[in-house]
Design a protein around this motif. Structure first.
Motif, mmCIF file in Angstrom:
data_model
loop_
_atom_site.group_PDB
_atom_site.id
_atom_site.type_symbol
_atom_site.label_atom_id
_atom_site.label_comp_id
_atom_site.label_asym_id
_atom_site.label_seq_id
_atom_site.Cartn_x
_atom_site.Cartn_y
_atom_site.Cartn_z
ATOM 1 N N ARG A 96 9.819 1.139 -5.181
ATOM 2 C CA ARG A 96 10.584 1.389 -6.405
ATOM 3 C C ARG A 96 11.388 0.150 -6.758
ATOM 4 N N LYS A 140 -5.131 7.103 -6.132
ATOM 5 C CA LYS A 140 -6.226 8.066 -6.136
ATOM 6 C C LYS A 140 -5.834 9.352 -6.865
ATOM 7 N N ARG A 168 9.034 26.338 -12.154
ATOM 8 C CA ARG A 168 10.047 26.133 -13.190
ATOM 9 C C ARG A 168 9.562 25.160 -14.260
ATOM 10 N N ASN A 220 1.807 4.164 -4.523
ATOM 11 C CA ASN A 220 1.121 3.901 -3.255
ATOM 12 C C ASN A 220 -0.372 4.196 -3.444
ATOM 13 N N VAL A 221 -1.176 3.814 -2.464
ATOM 14 C CA VAL A 221 -2.634 3.920 -2.683
ATOM 15 C C VAL A 221 -3.095 5.370 -2.848
ATOM 16 N N ASN A 222 -2.396 6.318 -2.213
ATOM 17 C CA ASN A 222 -2.766 7.726 -2.428
ATOM 18 C C ASN A 222 -2.477 8.144 -3.863
ATOM 19 N N GLN A 223 -1.369 7.618 -4.397
ATOM 20 C CA GLN A 223 -1.038 7.939 -5.790
ATOM 21 C C GLN A 223 -2.048 7.292 -6.736
ATOM 22 N N GLU A 282 2.829 13.705 -13.540
ATOM 23 C CA GLU A 282 3.679 13.687 -12.353
ATOM 24 C C GLU A 282 4.011 12.271 -11.904
ATOM 25 N N LEU A 283 3.140 11.327 -12.208
ATOM 26 C CA LEU A 283 3.320 9.957 -11.710
ATOM 27 C C LEU A 283 3.597 9.001 -12.861
ATOM 28 N N ARG A 338 0.820 -1.219 0.000
ATOM 29 C CA ARG A 338 0.000 0.000 0.000
ATOM 30 C C ARG A 338 0.852 1.267 0.000
ATOM 31 N N ALA A 339 2.090 1.171 0.486
ATOM 32 C CA ALA A 339 2.951 2.357 0.542
ATOM 33 C C ALA A 339 3.807 2.506 -0.708
ATOM 34 N N ASP A 348 12.644 15.586 -14.655
ATOM 35 C CA ASP A 348 12.818 16.224 -13.353
ATOM 36 C C ASP A 348 11.462 16.257 -12.645
ATOM 37 N N PRO A 349 11.354 15.693 -11.427
ATOM 38 C CA PRO A 349 10.047 15.644 -10.772
ATOM 39 C C PRO A 349 9.402 17.017 -10.559
ATOM 40 N N GLY A 350 10.204 18.083 -10.517
ATOM 41 C CA GLY A 350 9.628 19.418 -10.357
ATOM 42 C C GLY A 350 9.076 19.978 -11.658
ATOM 43 N N SER A 398 14.095 3.551 -12.789
ATOM 44 C CA SER A 398 13.592 3.297 -11.439
ATOM 45 C C SER A 398 12.072 3.292 -11.548
#
Lengths: 348, 399
Positions: free
Chosen positions: A153, A179, A285, A174-177, A319-320, A149-150, A312-314, A169
């Motif tokens: 990678r 959602k 950015r 996780n379950v929030n992701q 995003e996912l 659930r968490a 870049d994650p930013g 990678s």
């Protein structure tokens, strides 16, 4: 009495051994979070490659890009229940249904069906209280997958389409992701893929209807183009299909990205909210020093393309599930934007 | 013995009988990512996730989607969530549930925003630090704390440093309090954007490009920002050159601006200490870009500026401040209060000069304007805005 019970137990064992595996409806409808995927009895064989009775495999016209993973999709609808038709929304699967998606990588992307290593299987389970998301990660011998659930990678390697080795990678969400994408806009989870227009291929809808699993089937069902098959639609139609599936579940009026004012679902009219001449809101950015999400005629200075090309994650969008750039998707959207008539009005 | 009033009895019961509330404790160490994320997932409404002292090296964004959870650290100097090695997610910590309290920890070096809360009503940010430890850089994340699309927001005792957009940013929300906080070395210190009802007070905004911003932008689900009070703040020495990536609205913030009011109505700016701002102390403007949005008003209106204490201003206008160099040449410096001339009912009674650029449309270039010193203190005094009142549960959470 004791003897009678023992005899009954023996009989149950005998019968269950001789029957094909039955999907565990009680587990689906219960309130536990089973730690083992196997317990549901949805899939059989190493890495769950074989669907059990009542579990149907399906395909989509335009699927979500997931780091080049090969995806295997199944659904389960309990006996005697039907899926309710929806014109433009995802089909309404009844309580007790499960959507199953396994993710894996072939050794060589040029031979996508050979030596596929399955990493994880995600379930969306419809209980009385709504959908829940359960991500399972396969153990080393493929005998079962364990609930994570968490999230997790995992480093994954393959030979890419260009013949070169690749390692990423890979992120099991996780379950929030879960959602984060499967947000139904009402504080719960929902489905993304199985809209009629996206399922409308290979006679899938007709087969469902004939099998009594779909409550009705109107004539002239729209068909979402296959994003990378020019025979199925123009560049614009395929670009909009790609955006709808890859971005539209967040980027719509009520989704997780609604506050950006950038709405990329199929129903969105081609105005600033589709990104055309739209300035960034909270991109930071992510703007890459460009002025507009879509700068007509100029993919090279459109924020949308910049963010799709970044790892870049930013900056990266989506995003996912994006440890790789989807080069072919970028090419399609660039082609679409390049062909748009330039608008001098948006350049001060 | 007197009968105990019902309310007191109920609260005594709550204290002596903590019902089913649990504390989920997470300490620093190996595998911090999955242990901390698991606690944030396993928490039930009413629980507290307690994060121990130390450095937590995180590899992905964290998220909380459970109502009524408190996330508590050992203090913003002691419990440090470091996102230096972050591989995914657009922010360090994401909250998507109601009645969440965040307190006593720091978020460092997230790749995108620091802490974002979306559609998270009654959220409390208390005693937190969000920082990009390499100083102000364009490669830092955009917002430090970022509540959006929420009703009832409290930001109290929060420090943000180094955000490449706004340190403390509240967007498209309603009923907001930002107080006792410090924003330094960000592009914008504190920004209230497309919001309805905000009190911003007793904050310090220093060494940003712009100190405190009240903005409204087109093409967003919530627009028509209004009812914002900026009072009893210090917004001084905003001397960090603007380092925002171009394209973002804050990239146009002139280096050294104390307060900017853009395209909002019903705004009060009073009793602040504003000085040592190289462009100007207070800047009131319309939205300058072209737009297509029939429901958007690009002009400021009903802006009341009074009782502020002004220090030096306008001695080194930034390159973003059009016509600034000419004004310095003509007048020695840019006056402490500048209005672009658009909108209506702009009232100023501060005892410093106000310059109007005399524009009839905010899109017009300032260089083609006819600037002159104006007296905006003659009109009728506007009614004072009401103070923001938050639900008592939010104030109680930090006592």
């Amino acid at each position: 009495m004791k003897r009678a019970l023992a005899a009954m137990a023996a009989w149950v064992l005998l019968v269950s051994a001789s029957l094909p595996p039955q999907v565990d409806d009680a587990l689906i409808l219960g309130d536990t979070l089973p730690s083992s995927l196997k317990a549901f009895n949805l899939l059989s064989g190493p890495y769950g490659r074989i669907p059990n009775g009542g579990v149907t495999s399906y395909r989509l016209n335009t699927p979500l890009f997931s780091d080049y993973a090969e995806k295997f999709r199944f659904f389960y609808v309990p006996k005697g229940k039907t899926i309710a038709w929806r014109d433009d929304d995802v089909l309404d699967f009844p309580v007790g249904s499960v959507l199953v998606k396994s993710f894996g990588y072939p050794a060589d992307m040029r031979k996508p069906d050979d030596y596929v290593r399955i990493l994880e299987t995600r379930l969306l389970v419809r209980r009385e209280t709504g959908w829940i998301a359960l991500p399972y990660v396969w153990n080393a011998d493929g005998s079962d997958a364990i609930l994570k659930r968490a999230g997790l990678r995992v480093d994954v390697s393959w030979t890419h389409l260009d013949g070169k080795p690749r390692t990423i990678s890979y992120a099991v969400p996780n379950v929030n992701q879960c959602k984060g994408c499967h947000d139904n806009g009402a504080n719960g989870l929902g489905l993304i893929g199985p809209k009629a227009r996206n399922l409308n291929r290979d006679g899938q809808l007709q087969a469902l209807y004939s099998a009594g699993k779909l409550d009705r089937l109107p004539a002239n069902v729209p068909r979402l183009p296959v994003w990378n098959d020019p025979a199925t639609g123009s560049v614009e139609m395929r670009a909009r299909a790609y955006l709808d599936v890859n971005c539209g579940h967040c980027h719509n009026r009520s989704g997780p990205a609604n506050t950006s004012g950038l709405w990329l679902n199929l129903e969105q009219a081609p105005d600033p909210n589709l990104g055309i001449g739209k300035r960034p809101t909270a991109a930071g950015r992510g703007s890459g020093n460009d002025d507009f999400a879509i700068d007509p005629g100029h993919p090279e200075r459109s924020i949308m393309i910049y963010r799709m090309q970044s790892l870049d994650p930013g900056i990266a969008m989506p995003e996912l599930g994006r440890a790789s750039v989807h080069e072919e998707g970028v090419a399609l959207l660039s082609q679409w934007i390049a062909a748009m008539p330039m608008k001098d009005a948006v350049h001060p | 013995m007197k009968p105990i009033p019902f309310l007191i009895a109920a609260s005594l019961l709550a204290i002596t009988n903590p019902a089913f509330a649990d504390i989920l404790r997470v300490d620093a160490g190996a595998d911090a990512q999955s242990r901390l994320q698991a606690a944030l997932i396993d928490a039930k409404p009413g629980d507290t996730v307690e994060i121990g002292a130390g450095r937590f090296e995180l590899t992905d964004g964290l998220s909380l989607d459970v109502d009524r959870v408190t996330v508590r650290g050992a203090g913003p100097g002691a419990t440090i969530l470091s996102f230096k090695a972050q591989k995914g997610a657009g922010e360090g910590l994401l909250i998507t549930a109601d009645d969440v309290v965040l307190r006593g920890f720091a978020v460092e070096d997230s790749r995108g925003d620091g802490i974002k809360s979306k559609a998270a009503n009654r959220i409390v940010y208390y005693d937190l630090r969000v920082e990009w430890t390499g100083g102000p850089k364009a490669s830092n994340g955009a917002y430090g704390v970022y509540p959006v699309e929420s009703t009832d927001v409290l930001i109290d005792k929060v420090t943000v440093r180094g955000a490449s957009d706004a340190g403390i940013y509240v967007g498209q929300s309603k009923n907001i309090v930002v107080r006792n906080s410090i924003a330094m070395f960000n592009v914008a210190g504190i920004e209230i954007e497309n919001c309805y009802g905000a009190d911003v007070y007793q904050n310090i905004a220093m060494h940003n490009a712009g100190g405190i911003l009240v903005f409204d932008l087109p093409n967003l689900p919530q627009k028509g920002g209004h009812a914002v009070r900026i009072f009893s703040n210090r917004t001084e020495k905003n001397d960090t050159p603007n380092f925002a990536p171009k394209g973002n609205i804050v990239a146009g913030v002139p280096n050294g601006t104390g307060v900017i009011i853009m395209a909002n109505r019903d705004v009060e700016v009073f009793n602040n200490v504003i000085g040592e701002n190289g462009s100007t102390n207070i800047f009131v403007v319309g939205y300058r870009n072209s737009f297509t949005d029939a429901g958007y008003n690009p002009l400021p209106s009903n802006v009341s500026i009074h009782g502020n204490m002004h220090g030096r201003a306008g001695y080194a206008p930034g390159p973003q401040f059009e016509g600034g160099a000419q004004m310095v040449a003509a007048m020695g410096s840019v006056p402490p209060i500048v209005w672009d001339g658009t909108g209506n009912n702009i009232r100023v009674t501060d005892k410093v000069p106000t310059l109007s650029l005399g524009l009839s449309d905010p899109k017009d270039r300032a260089t083609s304007a006819n600037p002159k010193i104006v007296d905006l203190g003659t009109g009728p005094e506007p009614a004072s805005l009401q103070a923001i009142a938050l639900p008592s549960s939010m104030e109680a959470a930090i006592r």
